[in-house]
Write a protein that holds these residues in place. Sequence first.
Motif, PDB file in Angstrom:
ATOM      1  N   UNK A 122       0.849  -1.186   0.000  1.00 11.78           N
ATOM      2  CA  UNK A 122       0.000   0.000   0.000  1.00 11.78           C
ATOM      3  C   UNK A 122       0.892   1.247   0.000  1.00 11.78           C
ATOM      4  N   UNK A 123       0.338   2.389  -0.395  1.00 11.10           N
ATOM      5  CA  UNK A 123       1.133   3.621  -0.405  1.00 11.10           C
ATOM      6  C   UNK A 123       1.770   3.876   0.966  1.00 11.10           C
ATOM      7  N   UNK A 124       2.996   4.326   0.942  1.00 15.04           N
ATOM      8  CA  UNK A 124       3.721   4.613   2.167  1.00 15.04           C
ATOM      9  C   UNK A 124       4.668   3.500   2.593  1.00 15.04           C
ATOM     10  N   UNK A 138       7.314  -0.315   6.998  1.00 15.86           N
ATOM     11  CA  UNK A 138       5.857  -0.307   6.981  1.00 15.86           C
ATOM     12  C   UNK A 138       5.285   1.078   7.251  1.00 15.86           C
ATOM     13  N   UNK A 139       6.063   1.978   7.846  1.00  9.48           N
ATOM     14  CA  UNK A 139       5.647   3.352   8.133  1.00  9.48           C
ATOM     15  C   UNK A 139       4.400   3.412   9.014  1.00  9.48           C
ATOM     16  N   UNK A 140       4.037   2.323   9.604  1.00  6.61           N
ATOM     17  CA  UNK A 140       2.905   2.221  10.536  1.00  6.61           C
ATOM     18  C   UNK A 140       2.966   0.818  11.117  1.00  6.61           C
ATOM     19  N   UNK A 141       1.912   0.378  11.715  1.00  6.55           N
ATOM     20  CA  UNK A 141       1.913  -0.959  12.301  1.00  6.55           C
ATOM     21  C   UNK A 141       1.929  -2.018  11.197  1.00  6.55           C
ATOM     22  N   UNK A 142       2.951  -2.883  11.198  1.00  4.11           N
ATOM     23  CA  UNK A 142       3.005  -3.935  10.177  1.00  4.11           C
ATOM     24  C   UNK A 142       1.756  -4.820  10.166  1.00  4.11           C
ATOM     25  N   UNK A 143       1.165  -5.037  11.332  1.00  4.34           N
ATOM     26  CA  UNK A 143      -0.002  -5.916  11.411  1.00  4.34           C
ATOM     27  C   UNK A 143      -1.227  -5.352  10.707  1.00  4.34           C
ATOM     28  N   UNK A 144      -1.168  -4.084  10.326  1.00  2.00           N
ATOM     29  CA  UNK A 144      -2.318  -3.441   9.687  1.00  2.00           C
ATOM     30  C   UNK A 144      -2.201  -3.419   8.161  1.00  2.00           C
ATOM     31  N   UNK A 145      -1.348  -4.242   7.593  1.00  5.94           N
ATOM     32  CA  UNK A 145      -1.191  -4.270   6.144  1.00  5.94           C
ATOM     33  C   UNK A 145      -1.452  -5.668   5.603  1.00  5.94           C
ATOM     34  N   UNK A 146      -1.927  -5.714   4.382  1.00  6.79           N
ATOM     35  CA  UNK A 146      -2.168  -6.998   3.719  1.00  6.79           C
ATOM     36  C   UNK A 146      -0.887  -7.589   3.142  1.00  6.79           C
ATOM     37  N   UNK A 150       1.768 -11.963   2.009  1.00  6.44           N
ATOM     38  CA  UNK A 150       2.629 -12.303   0.871  1.00  6.44           C
ATOM     39  C   UNK A 150       4.079 -12.544   1.293  1.00  6.44           C
ATOM     40  N   UNK A 151       4.333 -12.530   2.593  1.00  4.87           N
ATOM     41  CA  UNK A 151       5.686 -12.716   3.108  1.00  4.87           C
ATOM     42  C   UNK A 151       5.879 -14.110   3.701  1.00  4.87           C
ATOM     43  N   UNK A 152       5.180 -15.072   3.167  1.00  6.33           N
ATOM     44  CA  UNK A 152       5.205 -16.427   3.714  1.00  6.33           C
ATOM     45  C   UNK A 152       6.303 -17.280   3.082  1.00  6.33           C
ATOM     46  N   UNK A 153       6.631 -18.356   3.753  1.00  3.59           N
ATOM     47  CA  UNK A 153       7.605 -19.317   3.227  1.00  3.59           C
ATOM     48  C   UNK A 153       7.111 -19.893   1.902  1.00  3.59           C
ATOM     49  N   UNK A 154       5.829 -20.163   1.809  1.00  5.77           N
ATOM     50  CA  UNK A 154       5.271 -20.721   0.576  1.00  5.77           C
ATOM     51  C   UNK A 154       5.484 -19.780  -0.612  1.00  5.77           C
ATOM     52  N   UNK A 155       5.402 -18.488  -0.374  1.00  2.00           N
ATOM     53  CA  UNK A 155       5.523 -17.520  -1.465  1.00  2.00           C
ATOM     54  C   UNK A 155       6.949 -17.034  -1.702  1.00  2.00           C
TER      55      UNK A 155
END
Length: 176
Positions: A122-124, A138-146, A150-155
Amino acid sequence: METYVALLHSIVLSPGKRVVMADLKAMAEGLGLRNARTLVATGNLVFDGEAAPLAEIEARLEAGFRARFGKHVDIIARTAEGWKRLAAGNPFPEGNGADVVVRAMRAPLDGKALARLESHATPGIRLALSHGDLWIDFAAKPSETKLLAHLTTKKLGIGTLRNANTVNGLCALLAR
């Protein structure tokens, strides 16, 4: 003799049961590793051992973890010098240390992976590769982003996230 940093992908053994860092330290010492020490309760281990390829160190730690705790956990290892290089490669040193994270990778990521991830940011949010490791501001709380999905071992392959505060804390622990 070499000093290493090892990062556990997860310290969760089962719902409500986590690895205690004193037990992780004891596991390392039981494997013959010396001067084992931990940082915060999230699976960060620094120790001294005979010089060996990182893949061998990782396999030894993973086998020891499975034997001691009954579960496989991916473990990423770096030499002390490799860890210091990772810390120095932070492209966002001015960012909030809690919001800037690195995904330390077993196998380096390439520009294609970065491009895929940028399409989900997302922007930012800023992303960058440094020596094959993925840095994210993340410029904010990492837990608040989708983006986290996409940062998984599978991907991305085997790797684990640590914030810049932990990265720097491990550098300080290496000096002890």
